[in-house]
Each structure stands twice: as structure tokens, then as C-alpha cells.
Design a protein around this motif. Sequence first.
Motif, short mmCIF file in Angstrom:
data_model
loop_
_atom_site.label_atom_id
_atom_site.label_comp_id
_atom_site.label_asym_id
_atom_site.label_seq_id
_atom_site.Cartn_x
_atom_site.Cartn_y
_atom_site.Cartn_z
N ALA A 1 78.98 104.41 32.04
CA ALA A 1 78.23 105.47 32.73
C ALA A 1 76.77 105.04 32.90
CB ALA A 1 78.32 106.78 31.95
N GLU A 2 76.21 104.50 31.85
CA GLU A 2 74.82 104.06 31.89
C GLU A 2 74.61 102.96 32.94
OE1 GLU A 2 72.77 103.61 28.29
OE2 GLU A 2 71.04 103.11 29.56
N HIS A 3 75.54 102.02 33.02
CA HIS A 3 75.42 100.93 34.00
C HIS A 3 75.65 101.42 35.44
CE1 HIS A 3 75.59 98.02 30.65
NE2 HIS A 3 75.13 97.15 31.52
N SER A 4 76.22 102.61 35.59
CA SER A 4 76.57 103.10 36.94
C SER A 4 75.70 104.27 37.36
CB SER A 4 78.03 103.55 36.99
OG SER A 4 78.83 102.76 36.17
N GLY A 5 74.72 104.61 36.56
CA GLY A 5 73.82 105.71 36.92
C GLY A 5 74.52 107.05 36.94
N THR A 6 75.50 107.27 36.04
CA THR A 6 76.16 108.57 35.99
C THR A 6 76.45 108.94 34.55
OG1 THR A 6 78.01 109.88 36.85
CG2 THR A 6 78.48 107.58 36.34
N ILE A 7 77.28 109.98 34.36
CA ILE A 7 77.63 110.42 33.01
C ILE A 7 79.14 110.26 32.82
CG2 ILE A 7 75.70 112.02 32.71
CD1 ILE A 7 77.51 114.29 33.63
N ALA A 8 79.55 110.17 31.56
CA ALA A 8 80.97 109.97 31.25
C ALA A 8 81.84 111.09 31.82
CB ALA A 8 81.17 109.84 29.75
N TYR A 9 81.32 112.32 31.86
CA TYR A 9 82.09 113.45 32.40
C TYR A 9 82.58 113.11 33.82
CZ TYR A 9 79.50 116.58 29.04
OH TYR A 9 78.93 117.19 27.95
N GLU A 10 81.67 112.55 34.62
CA GLU A 10 82.02 112.26 36.02
C GLU A 10 83.05 111.13 36.09
OE1 GLU A 10 79.83 111.91 40.30
OE2 GLU A 10 79.09 110.54 38.78
N LEU A 11 82.88 110.11 35.26
CA LEU A 11 83.84 109.00 35.29
C LEU A 11 85.23 109.48 34.88
CD1 LEU A 11 81.77 106.07 33.70
CD2 LEU A 11 82.15 106.58 36.12
N LEU A 12 85.30 110.28 33.81
CA LEU A 12 86.61 110.73 33.31
C LEU A 12 87.33 111.61 34.33
CD1 LEU A 12 85.68 111.59 29.61
CD2 LEU A 12 87.18 109.73 30.38
N THR A 13 86.59 112.53 34.94
CA THR A 13 87.24 113.44 35.88
C THR A 13 87.50 112.77 37.23
OG1 THR A 13 85.10 114.33 36.55
CG2 THR A 13 86.28 115.54 34.85
N GLY A 14 86.96 111.56 37.41
CA GLY A 14 87.12 110.87 38.69
C GLY A 14 88.26 109.87 38.73
N VAL A 15 88.99 109.69 37.63
CA VAL A 15 90.10 108.73 37.65
C VAL A 15 91.19 109.29 38.57
CG1 VAL A 15 91.86 107.56 36.27
CG2 VAL A 15 89.56 107.90 35.34
N SER A 16 91.62 108.51 39.54
CA SER A 16 92.43 109.07 40.63
C SER A 16 93.91 109.09 40.30
CB SER A 16 92.18 108.30 41.92
OG SER A 16 92.91 107.09 41.88
N SER A 17 94.68 109.75 41.17
CA SER A 17 96.12 109.91 40.94
C SER A 17 96.86 108.59 41.14
CB SER A 17 96.68 110.97 41.87
OG SER A 17 96.43 110.59 43.19
N ARG A 18 96.20 107.58 41.67
CA ARG A 18 96.86 106.28 41.81
C ARG A 18 97.05 105.60 40.46
NH1 ARG A 18 94.76 101.60 45.83
NH2 ARG A 18 93.19 101.25 44.23
#
Length: 349
Positions: free
Chosen positions: A325-342
Motif C-alpha cells: 500500500a505504501e509503495h502504491s500510494g494507497t491503503i491496505a483497505y483499498e487493495l484488499l477490497t480491489g482483488v477482482s473476481s478473476r
Amino acid sequence: MRAIASISQSALKHNFSVVKQNSPNTRIASMVKANAYGHHIDLIDPIIRQSDLLGVSEILEAEKLRKTTNKPILLLSGVIKDQELQQAIKLNCQIMVHDKTQLSIISNTKQAISIWIKINTGMNRLGLSTSEYFDCIKLLASNPLINIQCLMSHFACADEINHPMNQSQLFEFKKSTYPTTKRSMANSAAILSNPASHLDYVRPGIMLYGVSPFNTIDCNLKPVMQLSAPIMSIKTIKSGDSVGYGATWTANKSTTIATIGIGYSDGYPRHAKNGTPILINNTLCPLIGRVSMDLICIDITNVKARVGDTAILWGNQKLRIETIAEHSGTIAYELLTGVSSRVAFISAI
Ligand SMILES: *Cc1c(COP(=O)(O)O)cnc(C)c1O
């Protein structure tokens, strides 16, 4: 070959026990909105079984959750139409009241309902003002079918332990409510840092999934989701050769490159910078070049690896999602909820 998100059942149990240790005498309302913060509602059984109540953000989530459990469910959005009220009653949800426009529909109910009332103490997103709240309890008292289960409010800055709003919001909430009704204020950050806010129900979210609510890594919490993908190709390039779209990264020496089968369409962040770590055979290797839709490239010059070996993108003691998250300028909440159905979701020990 698909990317895999494996959901650790033992980590879920462990993180729940950390909530319990921090607030042993408080009921636990676990937040499982957004498909359990992206972990999939059908893969978080240890949380569902141990919680006193489960929070979802809207009626479709409640419908899905009700298929797996008889536990009390709190509908955080509440209802604005009679049809929604009927659905919520049918699903046996406790219903949040957070806006005065919801009151007419709630106060006219012909069937018994349990409600939570959200009071705005400074977040200024949802919640009744204190004076609206006083009017509201008078109105609702006239209908004996309405059971006020709990009063709640939400911190704006709980992740900043010394922020003055934490004190002022808790003070405001305690001042306008009485302990004769159950009360709830604490999210994960407040559970870990502010025992005075625990009251009758705590509302853990992110910590259940093994992520620190602060901008540090909490080694007492165990990562639940491990995201991995296979190495699809390995090649060696020479000094001066570039990698990926836009040719944004150029080798300054002979470099061995592994191409991994994951990209932004799986939920790996496109904004991950050059150098973002990826774990290959227990060694951290840097991301190089831009993240593509289905692929990323990494420098494995210093690691022994073969096509088919697994790359771990996050969710390991050596590579926490907080770091990505830190390396991508976001928070872990966004990464976790963004994992796609693929991505293939599987249950793991
Ligand atoms: C999502 C949510 C929480 C949990 O917050 P975390 O920071 O994930 O612990 C608590 N309360 C409410 C009302 C929420 O919507």
C-alpha cells in the motif's frame, strides 16, 4: 494460470482472539461489509461463528450473509423505502438509523424491529445531530414495536492516536447518551489504542483481516489473505534494454527478469512503483517497469527461480500488504477490497 488469494482460517481465529484480548468484556460486532473486506463472505467462518453481530453495508450483502448464518446482522445503510424495510425484516436484520429522512419509515413499522441509531459527533458523513437524536427517541418511543438495540458513533481520526478529535468525539457521544442503552464507538484503531471507547460493542474491521489500522505494521496481527501468482517466463536482458509499457525502466547491467501472471485487472495496484517488493522463493525482489493488465515484471537476478514457481504479492510475514500500500500510494483497505473476481479464492489453514 490464475492468481490465487488464499484465506487463512488460523489467521482469522488469531486476529479475532486479539480483539477479544483487547476488549474482553465487550460484545464484538465484526465488520464484514464489502464481501468481508474482499476476503469473500463464505471464507471467513471463524469470524462469523465467534462474533456477536455482523455488519454489512447494504441489503444484497445481508441477503448473501443470511444464507450462511443465523447470527444477528446489522444493516449499516439502514432503509429509505418501505420495500427495503420489508426486505430487512425478512432477513432479520438490525437496522441502522443515521438520517432523519429514515425516521418516518422506521417509526411507522407494523412489525417488530431492532434498530441502531448513529449519532454524528464530528465525522460529518452519516449520523443524526444530537438534537435530531433527542427528537428521534421521543418519536420512536411512541411505537412499542421498535427496540433500540444500540447507539453508535464513528471516529474520524482513530488511526492517529493523539488526534484531539478522538477525545472530543468520545466526550460528545458520552454526553448525549446514557449507559441505560447499549453504546458503540470503537473501530480497530480504537480497539487497540483507546480502551475508554470500548463501551458495549466494539466494531473491528481491518484488524480481523490481519492489517494494522495504524501506519505501522503490527506483528501481533497475522495476514489473512495471501495473494500469489506463478512465474510465466524468465529471460535475461542486457544493459540498455528496457522493460514494459513506456519503457520506463532500463537495465544498467545484465539482468534476469521474471514475468508474473498478475496485473491491475486482478487488483494488483497499477500505481505500484519501481522497486515494490515481491517475494520469490523467500527472497524479496523488486518490481520493474509498469504494471500491465495481466502481467508484471520483476528483477530476479539474485534469486534461483524457475517458470512455474510462485510469486507472493502480499500477505506473508516477510511481505505485508501495508508495505505494498505504501509503495502504491494507497491503503491496505483499498487493495484488499480491489482483488477482482478473476482471482481464485481458496480456504487455507
Ligand atoms: C467499516 C466500519 C468499521 C470498521 O473500521 P476498521 O477501521 O476497519 O476497523 C467500524 N464501524 C463502522 C460503522 C464501519 O462502517
